[in-house]
Design a protein around this motif. Structure first.
Motif, short mmCIF file in Angstrom:
data_model
loop_
_atom_site.label_atom_id
_atom_site.label_comp_id
_atom_site.label_asym_id
_atom_site.label_seq_id
_atom_site.Cartn_x
_atom_site.Cartn_y
_atom_site.Cartn_z
N GLU A 201 -11.02 7.46 13.57
CA GLU A 201 -9.67 7.28 14.12
C GLU A 201 -9.10 5.93 13.71
N ASP A 202 -9.94 4.88 13.73
CA ASP A 202 -9.46 3.56 13.31
C ASP A 202 -9.14 3.54 11.82
N VAL A 203 -9.95 4.24 11.01
CA VAL A 203 -9.68 4.30 9.57
C VAL A 203 -8.37 5.01 9.30
N ALA A 204 -8.09 6.07 10.06
CA ALA A 204 -6.83 6.80 9.87
C ALA A 204 -5.62 5.95 10.22
N LYS A 205 -5.79 4.96 11.10
CA LYS A 205 -4.66 4.11 11.50
C LYS A 205 -4.37 3.01 10.48
N ILE A 206 -5.27 2.79 9.52
CA ILE A 206 -5.05 1.75 8.50
C ILE A 206 -3.89 2.16 7.61
N ASP A 207 -2.87 1.33 7.51
CA ASP A 207 -1.72 1.63 6.66
C ASP A 207 -1.63 0.61 5.54
N LEU A 208 -0.58 0.73 4.74
CA LEU A 208 -0.42 -0.12 3.57
C LEU A 208 -0.24 -1.58 3.96
#
Length: 333
Positions: A201-208
């Motif tokens: 879930e934390d990885v999915a929240k990583i944006d540009l």
């Protein structure tokens, strides 16, 4: 009837770009049908700079010229057509590198040509799935190796009983003691060194924007700061259309800016020289900011030429210094 209606899965996909007109793009799709046979379909598209993309009527050039799928690879030139993307049944899914031009996340216009966009999306999903499987297998392998090393250490380590000999001995089985001893070996110090990785879930929240903060660092250090593995970070880069981590490009531009500062300080010239140096420095800083916002952009040709001139000047100065030291007048008595 459209041949893709009989398709069972995509087996191979090759995308070509016209070297004379980059708006012309051609693709070769190889589908595996339900009856076990293969179907090759060639398509041609017009990637308009303004407006949506359009699929045009395509002549089967590859079929007419007698090219086989096994002969195609990324970088292969066939006349005016250059292969910019190649995915085959024999290629490793974990190393599929989709150019930014063919990523829906970076190029939303691809949605206007669904026949190509759907196949690219399918390949990207297969690539991500295979990469996650390989990451899981490597993690399990590391855990097995750690378990074996702990077992070997527990066998070699002598047992030390912290017990008063004047008291009645207590019963402790060898297995229970061995387990407690391993727990002590993996104490707080070891757990502090091995930080827990970020959850999915934390990885999915990583944006540009999170990646931009660490563009000036090497990719290994950036993955440590983001608390993710190197493979996961590379996967996120591909999602945002970043083919390569831009640390080296930014470092190169910083070196050129520093070189201009030294030239301006050591060799003060007239007003014209100072203006030229300031202008060049401003161009480099603007290019650095551009790469920070758009990391897939390459360094400009003029900047590369300027960097090459600096390398040549350093080489000449070094050669002149060596020649002067080896001359009779420069030898020490």
């Amino acid at each position: 009837m459209d041949p893709t209606q009989q398709q069972h899965f995509i087996k191979a996909l090759f995308v070509f770009e016209n070297t004379m007109n980059r708006e012309l793009v051609r693709s070769l799709h190889v589908y595996g049908l339900n009856d076990g046979k293969e179907k090759q379909v060639e398509r041609e598209f017009l990637f308009k700079e303004r407006g949506s993309y359009v699929e045009m009527q395509a002549t089967p050039i590859l079929k007419l010229r007698g090219f086989q799928v096994s002969e195609l690879f990324q970088g292969r030139a066939i006349g005016l057509w250059l292969c910019i993307f190649a995915f085959g049944a024999q290629s490793s899914l974990a190393f599929v590198d989709i150019p930014p031009k063919l990523l829906i996340s970076r190029n939303p216009k691809l949605k206007s040509i669904p026949k190509l966009a759907n196949d690219l999306q399918m390949i990207f999903q297969l690539s991500c799935g295979t990469e996650n499987q390989e990451l899981l297998q490597s993690t399990l392998k590391e855990m097995c190796e750690m378990s074996r090393s702990h077992c070997y250490q527990s066998r070699r380590t002598p047992q030390v009983f912290h017990q008063d000999l004047n008291c009645v001995p207590y019963s402790v089985s060898t297995c229970e003691y061995s387990g407690s001893q391993q727990i002590e070996q993996c104490g707080p110090g070891t757990m502090d060194k091995k930080k827990k990785r970020a959850t999915s879930e934390d990885v999915a929240k990583i944006d540009l924007e999170d990646l931009v903060k660490y563009f000036d660092l090497p990719i290994l250090e950036a993955s440590t700061r983001l608390n993710v593995g190197l493979t996961v970070l590379k996967k996120k880069c591909r999602e945002f259309g970043i083919p390569r981590w831009p640390h080296r490009k930014i470092k190169s531009l910083d070196g050129l800016i520093h070189e201009l500062q030294e030239v301006d300080e050591q060799q003060p010239g007239g007003e014209a020289v100072g203006t030229a140096v300031a202008k060049r420095r401003q161009m480099l800083e603007e290019e650095k900011e551009t790469i920070g916002r758009r990391p897939f952009v390459e360094i400009q040709r003029e900047t590369k030429k300027f960097r090459q001139d600096i390398f040549k000047r350093r080489h000449k100065a070094k050669a002149l210094k060596i020649q002067t030291s080896q001359s009779p007048s420069g030898q020490q008595l």
